[in-house]
Design a protein around this motif. Structure first.
Motif, PDB file in Angstrom:
ATOM      1  N   CYS A 167       0.836  -1.199   0.000  1.00 47.26           N
ATOM      2  CA  CYS A 167       0.000   0.000   0.000  1.00 47.26           C
ATOM      3  C   CYS A 167       0.874   1.253   0.000  1.00 47.26           C
ATOM      4  O   CYS A 167       0.648   2.185  -0.773  1.00 47.26           O
ATOM      5  N   LYS A 168       1.884   1.278   0.858  1.00 43.56           N
ATOM      6  CA  LYS A 168       2.770   2.438   0.933  1.00 43.56           C
ATOM      7  C   LYS A 168       3.535   2.641  -0.368  1.00 43.56           C
ATOM      8  O   LYS A 168       3.697   3.776  -0.840  1.00 43.56           O
ATOM      9  N   ALA A 169       3.986   1.542  -0.963  1.00 44.12           N
ATOM     10  CA  ALA A 169       4.727   1.634  -2.220  1.00 44.12           C
ATOM     11  C   ALA A 169       3.838   2.208  -3.320  1.00 44.12           C
ATOM     12  O   ALA A 169       4.277   3.054  -4.121  1.00 44.12           O
ATOM     13  N   TYR A 170       2.582   1.768  -3.357  1.00 44.92           N
ATOM     14  CA  TYR A 170       1.638   2.264  -4.364  1.00 44.92           C
ATOM     15  C   TYR A 170       1.413   3.771  -4.191  1.00 44.92           C
ATOM     16  O   TYR A 170       1.424   4.533  -5.167  1.00 44.92           O
ATOM     17  N   LEU A 171       1.215   4.199  -2.962  1.00 41.93           N
ATOM     18  CA  LEU A 171       0.975   5.617  -2.701  1.00 41.93           C
ATOM     19  C   LEU A 171       2.193   6.460  -3.065  1.00 41.93           C
ATOM     20  O   LEU A 171       2.059   7.563  -3.607  1.00 41.93           O
ATOM     21  N   MET A 172       3.374   5.942  -2.802  1.00 39.78           N
ATOM     22  CA  MET A 172       4.600   6.662  -3.159  1.00 39.78           C
ATOM     23  C   MET A 172       4.755   6.763  -4.671  1.00 39.78           C
ATOM     24  O   MET A 172       5.159   7.803  -5.207  1.00 39.78           O
ATOM     25  N   GLU A 173       4.426   5.679  -5.364  1.00 42.00           N
ATOM     26  CA  GLU A 173       4.526   5.679  -6.826  1.00 42.00           C
ATOM     27  C   GLU A 173       3.560   6.659  -7.460  1.00 42.00           C
ATOM     28  O   GLU A 173       3.753   7.097  -8.600  1.00 42.00           O
ATOM     29  N   ASN A 174       2.487   6.987  -6.722  1.00 38.84           N
ATOM     30  CA  ASN A 174       1.476   7.883  -7.272  1.00 38.84           C
ATOM     31  C   ASN A 174       1.563   9.291  -6.693  1.00 38.84           C
ATOM     32  O   ASN A 174       0.555   9.995  -6.553  1.00 38.84           O
ATOM     33  N   GLU A 176       6.764  11.107   1.780  1.00 38.80           N
ATOM     34  CA  GLU A 176       6.807  10.404   3.070  1.00 38.80           C
ATOM     35  C   GLU A 176       5.953  11.141   4.108  1.00 38.80           C
ATOM     36  O   GLU A 176       5.245  10.517   4.903  1.00 38.80           O
ATOM     37  N   GLU A 177       6.028  12.448   4.097  1.00 40.63           N
ATOM     38  CA  GLU A 177       5.249  13.252   5.042  1.00 40.63           C
ATOM     39  C   GLU A 177       3.752  13.075   4.806  1.00 40.63           C
ATOM     40  O   GLU A 177       2.964  12.926   5.758  1.00 40.63           O
ATOM     41  N   GLN A 178       3.331  13.090   3.531  1.00 37.45           N
ATOM     42  CA  GLN A 178       1.924  12.894   3.203  1.00 37.45           C
ATOM     43  C   GLN A 178       1.461  11.497   3.599  1.00 37.45           C
ATOM     44  O   GLN A 178       0.328  11.317   4.067  1.00 37.45           O
ATOM     45  N   LEU A 179       2.339  10.530   3.410  1.00 35.00           N
ATOM     46  CA  LEU A 179       2.028   9.154   3.783  1.00 35.00           C
ATOM     47  C   LEU A 179       1.761   9.053   5.284  1.00 35.00           C
ATOM     48  O   LEU A 179       0.780   8.436   5.708  1.00 35.00           O
ATOM     49  N   THR A 180       2.623   9.658   6.053  1.00 33.83           N
ATOM     50  CA  THR A 180       2.466   9.644   7.514  1.00 33.83           C
ATOM     51  C   THR A 180       1.144  10.289   7.919  1.00 33.83           C
ATOM     52  O   THR A 180       0.413   9.774   8.776  1.00 33.83           O
ATOM     53  N   THR A 181       0.830  11.410   7.296  1.00 35.70           N
ATOM     54  CA  THR A 181      -0.406  12.120   7.600  1.00 35.70           C
ATOM     55  C   THR A 181      -1.629  11.273   7.272  1.00 35.70           C
ATOM     56  O   THR A 181      -2.584  11.210   8.056  1.00 35.70           O
ATOM     57  N   GLN A 182      -1.602  10.603   6.107  1.00 38.63           N
ATOM     58  CA  GLN A 182      -2.740   9.784   5.696  1.00 38.63           C
ATOM     59  C   GLN A 182      -2.964   8.612   6.641  1.00 38.63           C
ATOM     60  O   GLN A 182      -4.110   8.300   7.004  1.00 38.63           O
ATOM     61  N   PHE A 183      -1.899   7.958   7.046  1.00 39.51           N
ATOM     62  CA  PHE A 183      -2.047   6.816   7.952  1.00 39.51           C
ATOM     63  C   PHE A 183      -2.526   7.263   9.331  1.00 39.51           C
ATOM     64  O   PHE A 183      -3.282   6.559   9.994  1.00 39.51           O
ATOM     65  N   GLU A 184      -2.101   8.452   9.753  1.00 34.33           N
ATOM     66  CA  GLU A 184      -2.568   8.981  11.030  1.00 34.33           C
ATOM     67  C   GLU A 184      -4.046   9.352  10.955  1.00 34.33           C
ATOM     68  O   GLU A 184      -4.802   9.146  11.905  1.00 34.33           O
ATOM     69  N   GLN A 185      -4.464   9.902   9.822  1.00 35.13           N
ATOM     70  CA  GLN A 185      -5.838  10.375   9.676  1.00 35.13           C
ATOM     71  C   GLN A 185      -6.826   9.252   9.416  1.00 35.13           C
ATOM     72  O   GLN A 185      -7.925   9.236   9.993  1.00 35.13           O
ATOM     73  N   TYR A 231      -8.158   1.202   6.455  1.00 36.57           N
ATOM     74  CA  TYR A 231      -8.869   1.980   5.437  1.00 36.57           C
ATOM     75  C   TYR A 231      -8.028   2.135   4.173  1.00 36.57           C
ATOM     76  O   TYR A 231      -8.527   1.962   3.047  1.00 36.57           O
ATOM     77  N   LEU A 232      -6.748   2.476   4.340  1.00 35.60           N
ATOM     78  CA  LEU A 232      -5.876   2.697   3.184  1.00 35.60           C
ATOM     79  C   LEU A 232      -5.552   1.389   2.457  1.00 35.60           C
ATOM     80  O   LEU A 232      -5.510   1.346   1.229  1.00 35.60           O
ATOM     81  N   VAL A 233      -5.341   0.333   3.216  1.00 35.11           N
ATOM     82  CA  VAL A 233      -5.036  -0.953   2.581  1.00 35.11           C
ATOM     83  C   VAL A 233      -6.265  -1.502   1.874  1.00 35.11           C
ATOM     84  O   VAL A 233      -6.151  -2.180   0.845  1.00 35.11           O
ATOM     85  N   GLN A 234      -7.458  -1.197   2.383  1.00 32.37           N
ATOM     86  CA  GLN A 234      -8.687  -1.659   1.721  1.00 32.37           C
ATOM     87  C   GLN A 234      -8.791  -1.117   0.305  1.00 32.37           C
ATOM     88  O   GLN A 234      -9.318  -1.785  -0.588  1.00 32.37           O
ATOM     89  N   ARG A 235      -8.290   0.090   0.094  1.00 34.34           N
ATOM     90  CA  ARG A 235      -8.248   0.659  -1.272  1.00 34.34           C
ATOM     91  C   ARG A 235      -7.368  -0.200  -2.172  1.00 34.34           C
ATOM     92  O   ARG A 235      -7.686  -0.419  -3.347  1.00 34.34           O
ATOM     93  N   MET A 236      -6.288  -0.731  -1.636  1.00 35.69           N
ATOM     94  CA  MET A 236      -5.411  -1.613  -2.407  1.00 35.69           C
ATOM     95  C   MET A 236      -6.085  -2.947  -2.723  1.00 35.69           C
ATOM     96  O   MET A 236      -5.804  -3.571  -3.740  1.00 35.69           O
TER      97      MET A 236
END
Length: 405
Positions: A359-366, A370-379, A384-389
């Motif tokens: 999931c993290k790799a997909y989000l980074m590729e798109n 790293e900062e946005q990733l941290t924010t999304q997982f916190e929020q 929820y995020l892995v379910q999108r994958m």
């Protein structure tokens, strides 16, 4: 009959008449007491029913009202599956291994590609003082102007040589000012004659008066040519040449259309036998939170511009009562739950799982940092995020099995 009765009454003694009248009065009072008693009972019942209805509605709303929640990953496991739920036990899944997709419904035409390219070129228009093209409807031009009424220049009618960008056909200027520029070219000086509206509130002194504008055309905004150089400068994230970008548009939109078609097919041909109640209810709560958060953001942003926004309610924003909105939200939550069950069931059948790292790799590729990733997982949380994958992976599996013809 009435006359005869009156005659009999007149022949009675006064004492007897009074006695009869008294009896009638007593009977009338008795009847009135009964009527009042009945009315009192009816009123009491109505009040009780009214209070009961109000209390009942309050109780009903306390039970049915959706409370917004920020816990987006509640009831979702870290692998993106609905926690404690076997999707294939809750639905009868569509036959996703034998799907034929009509090419005509998913292909992206050459005409659509060229339309997209022209839109992109229009976004990069630049002012040209050298073009020989004549002004046409829809063009964006830069002009200077001096306006006068009865030979006297009026306040606000002079661009002061600073140049003014005007889109022909936008009706930004009064009367047919813009239409009178059509056909003229860069460098031309022309006279434009207009009449101010009778209800011209911007400057009531000008209302209904004829005006003359001396106009100079400084330039016309011209779109660049679609070349390799343009692609490299403005679209290098997607392609390096004009042809590569056309291919990118065609393939990307084809893929999007195909996924949309498959998703609809799976939903239309899958039936749900039981919905996971806790997950579905929580989904409605997070949906409401998203809507309410957006409302609060918009209200705060526009409050300084308009008192209507500052005093607006959530019901104003959604355009209906909150009770009706909640009912619609429950329906939407069930629809989303059905989709989640479908994609989960496909991965269950295929023995495929999704990891947090994927999931993290997909989000980074798109494009996420790293900062946005941290924010999304916190929020939103991991589930929820892995379910999108889960959805992405399921669609990839089905796309690899379908026949497009």
């Amino acid at each position: 009959m009435k006359q005869e009765k009156q005659k009999v009454d007149s022949s009675m003694s006064l004492s007897k008449q009074r006695k009869i009248e008294r009896q009638r009065e007593i009977e009338h009072q008795k009847r009135q007491k009964k009527i009042n008693a009945i009315i009192g009972v009816c009123v009491a019942i109505a009040v009780i029913v009214g209070i009961g209805s109000f209390v009942g509605y309050k109780i009903y709303r306390s039970v049915t009202k959706i409370v917004a929640s920020t816990d987006y990953s509640k009831y979702i496991a870290d692998n993106g599956f609905i926690d404690g739920v076997t999707a294939n036990s809750s639905i009868t899944l569509a036959d996703y291994k034998n799907i034929t997709v009509p090419l005509s419904e998913v292909e992206y035409s050459d005409e659509s590609v060229e339309t997209d390219i022209q839109t992109k070129l229009d976004e990069h228009k630049a002012l040209s003082a050298e073009t020989t093209a004549a002004i046409a409807d829809g063009d964006k031009v830069n002009i200077d102007y001096v306006g006068s009424v009865d030979g006297v220049e009026f306040e606000g009618g002079n661009s002061n040589g600073e140049g003014y960008d005007l889109e022909i056909g936008s009706n930004s200027f009064i009367d047919d000012f813009e239409q009178q520029l059509i056909g003229h070219k860069v460098g031309e000086n022309l006279t434009v004659e207009v009449t101010f509206p009778t209800d011209y509130t911007n400057s009531p002194d000008l209302a209904g008066k004829d005006a003359v504008f001396q106009v100079t055309v400084n330039g016309i905004y011209v779109a660049p040519e679609f070349t390799d150089a343009f692609v490299k400068e403005n679209l290098s994230d997607y392609a390096q040449t004009a042809e590569e970008y056309r291919t990118y548009l065609k393939e990307t939109n084809y893929n999007t259309n195909l996924e949309t078609w498959i998703s609809k097919y799976l939903v239309d041909n899958t039936t749900v036998s039981s919905y996971p109640k806790k997950y579905t209810a929580q989904l409605a709560s997070t949906m409401k939170n998203s809507d309410y958060s957006y409302y609060e953001t918009m209200k705060a942003y526009f409050a300084s511009y308009s008192a209507d926004y500052a005093n607006s309610t959530f019901e104003d924003y959604i355009g209906m009562s909150e009770a009706k909105y909640d009912e619609q939200l429950k329906t939407s939550a069930k629809e989303s739950t059905k989709s989640a069950l479908i994609y989960q069931a496909i991965l269950e059948n295929e023995g495929v799982t999704v990891t947090v790292d994927e999931c993290k790799a997909y989000l980074m590729e798109n494009g996420n940092t790293e900062e946005q990733l941290t924010t999304q997982f916190e929020q939103y949380g991991t589930g929820y995020l892995v379910q999108r994958m889960v959805q992405i992976k399921a669609l990839e599996i089905v796309k690899g099995l379908v026949t497009v013809q």
